[in-house]
Design a protein around this motif. Structure first.
Motif, short mmCIF file in Angstrom:
data_model
loop_
_atom_site.label_atom_id
_atom_site.label_comp_id
_atom_site.label_asym_id
_atom_site.label_seq_id
_atom_site.Cartn_x
_atom_site.Cartn_y
_atom_site.Cartn_z
N ASP A 1 -117.57 7.16 28.91
CA ASP A 1 -117.14 6.53 27.66
C ASP A 1 -115.92 7.24 27.07
N ALA A 2 -115.89 8.56 27.23
CA ALA A 2 -114.75 9.33 26.72
C ALA A 2 -113.47 9.00 27.50
N LEU A 3 -113.60 8.80 28.82
CA LEU A 3 -112.45 8.40 29.63
C LEU A 3 -111.88 7.08 29.14
N LYS A 4 -112.77 6.12 28.96
CA LYS A 4 -112.34 4.78 28.54
C LYS A 4 -111.66 4.82 27.17
N ALA A 5 -112.22 5.57 26.25
CA ALA A 5 -111.65 5.66 24.90
C ALA A 5 -110.27 6.34 24.94
N ARG A 6 -110.15 7.40 25.70
CA ARG A 6 -108.89 8.13 25.77
C ARG A 6 -107.81 7.30 26.44
N GLU A 7 -108.18 6.56 27.47
CA GLU A 7 -107.20 5.76 28.22
C GLU A 7 -106.55 4.71 27.32
N LYS A 8 -107.29 4.18 26.35
CA LYS A 8 -106.73 3.17 25.44
C LYS A 8 -105.57 3.74 24.62
N ASP A 9 -105.71 4.99 24.19
CA ASP A 9 -104.69 5.62 23.36
C ASP A 9 -103.64 6.39 24.15
N PHE A 10 -104.06 6.93 25.29
CA PHE A 10 -103.17 7.77 26.11
C PHE A 10 -103.26 7.36 27.58
N PRO A 11 -102.52 6.30 27.95
CA PRO A 11 -102.58 5.81 29.33
C PRO A 11 -102.20 6.90 30.34
N THR A 12 -102.73 6.75 31.56
CA THR A 12 -102.56 7.80 32.56
C THR A 12 -101.91 7.32 33.86
N GLY A 13 -101.35 6.12 33.87
CA GLY A 13 -100.72 5.61 35.08
C GLY A 13 -99.33 6.18 35.29
N VAL A 14 -98.96 6.34 36.56
CA VAL A 14 -97.64 6.84 36.93
C VAL A 14 -97.23 6.16 38.23
N ASN A 15 -95.99 5.67 38.26
CA ASN A 15 -95.43 5.16 39.51
C ASN A 15 -94.66 6.27 40.18
N MET A 16 -95.03 6.57 41.41
CA MET A 16 -94.34 7.62 42.16
C MET A 16 -93.98 7.06 43.53
N ALA A 17 -92.70 7.03 43.81
CA ALA A 17 -92.21 6.55 45.11
C ALA A 17 -92.75 5.16 45.42
N GLY A 18 -92.86 4.33 44.39
CA GLY A 18 -93.32 2.96 44.60
C GLY A 18 -94.82 2.81 44.75
N ILE A 19 -95.56 3.89 44.58
CA ILE A 19 -97.02 3.85 44.68
C ILE A 19 -97.61 4.21 43.33
N GLY A 20 -98.52 3.39 42.85
CA GLY A 20 -99.15 3.63 41.56
C GLY A 20 -100.30 4.61 41.68
N ILE A 21 -100.29 5.58 40.78
CA ILE A 21 -101.41 6.52 40.68
C ILE A 21 -101.87 6.57 39.23
N ALA A 22 -103.06 7.07 39.02
CA ALA A 22 -103.55 7.31 37.66
C ALA A 22 -104.26 8.66 37.66
N ILE A 23 -104.13 9.36 36.54
CA ILE A 23 -104.71 10.70 36.41
C ILE A 23 -105.54 10.76 35.12
N PRO A 24 -106.63 9.99 35.08
CA PRO A 24 -107.46 9.98 33.87
C PRO A 24 -108.20 11.31 33.65
N HIS A 25 -108.40 11.63 32.39
CA HIS A 25 -109.11 12.86 32.03
C HIS A 25 -109.58 12.74 30.57
N THR A 26 -110.39 13.71 30.15
CA THR A 26 -110.93 13.71 28.79
C THR A 26 -110.86 15.10 28.20
N ASP A 27 -111.36 15.18 27.00
CA ASP A 27 -111.52 16.45 26.31
C ASP A 27 -112.58 17.29 27.02
N LYS A 28 -112.44 18.59 26.95
CA LYS A 28 -113.36 19.51 27.63
C LYS A 28 -114.81 19.40 27.13
N SER A 29 -115.01 18.82 25.96
CA SER A 29 -116.38 18.72 25.43
C SER A 29 -117.28 17.83 26.29
N HIS A 30 -116.70 17.08 27.22
CA HIS A 30 -117.47 16.18 28.09
C HIS A 30 -117.63 16.75 29.50
#
Length: 156
Positions: A43-72
């Motif tokens: 749930d923390a991942l989903k909430a954070r992703e809404k405010d702070f997206p984690t997608g990155v295009n690198m060399a034409g390939i999409g990646i995502a680096i989702p993460h949360t606060d350490k409390s989880h």
């Protein structure tokens, strides 16, 4: 080396998902089941992703680096998902630029100071287009781990 503790249990190849939420469910449950994260992690991942997206295009390939606060998080880890087909994420620093992600590097960071180090190490490995392509083609967990470790070693 942040990758030395990468375990096969935390690598999912051929991952099928229709949305970022499904990716969070599948990879997040793996981190919870293996004892790295608390039940609140997904749930923390989903909430954070809404405010702070984690997608990155690198060399034409999409990646995502989702993460949360350490409390989880109980203890630090990286879970990796190689998706069968790309899933929509949004570009880091935007709320409307789409990234079709094929590779997911889900962080469980228990030390806030380690967070930036983790991101830098991941991005350093992923800046090589050949490494990225190799990862997207992996069918076996061991191959994912080997490609990453080989690349990191070549950077040392």
């Amino acid at each position: 080396m942040i990758w030395e503790d990468l375990k096969e249990e935390l690598v999912l190849t051929g991952l099928e998902a229709e949305s970022s939420g499904e990716v969070f469910e599948r990879l997040g449950k793996t981190l919870i089941k293996e004892g790295y994260c608390k039940d609140s992690y997904i749930d923390a991942l989903k909430a954070r992703e809404k405010d702070f997206p984690t997608g990155v295009n690198m060399a034409g390939i999409g990646i995502a680096i989702p993460h949360t606060d350490k409390s989880h998080v109980h203890k630090g880890a990286v879970a990796i998902g190689v998706l069968k087909k790309p899933v929509k994420f949004y570009q880091m620093g935007t709320i409307d630029e789409v990234v079709m992600a094929r590779l997911i590097f889900m962080l469980a960071v228990d030390d806030p100071e380690e967070h930036l180090v983790f991101l830098q190490k991941i991005l350093q490995v992923l800046q090589d287009p050949e490494t990225l392509r190799g990862l997207t083609e992996c069918k076996a967990k061991q191959d994912v781990i080997q490609i990453i470790k080989d690349k990191e070693q070549s950077l040392s």
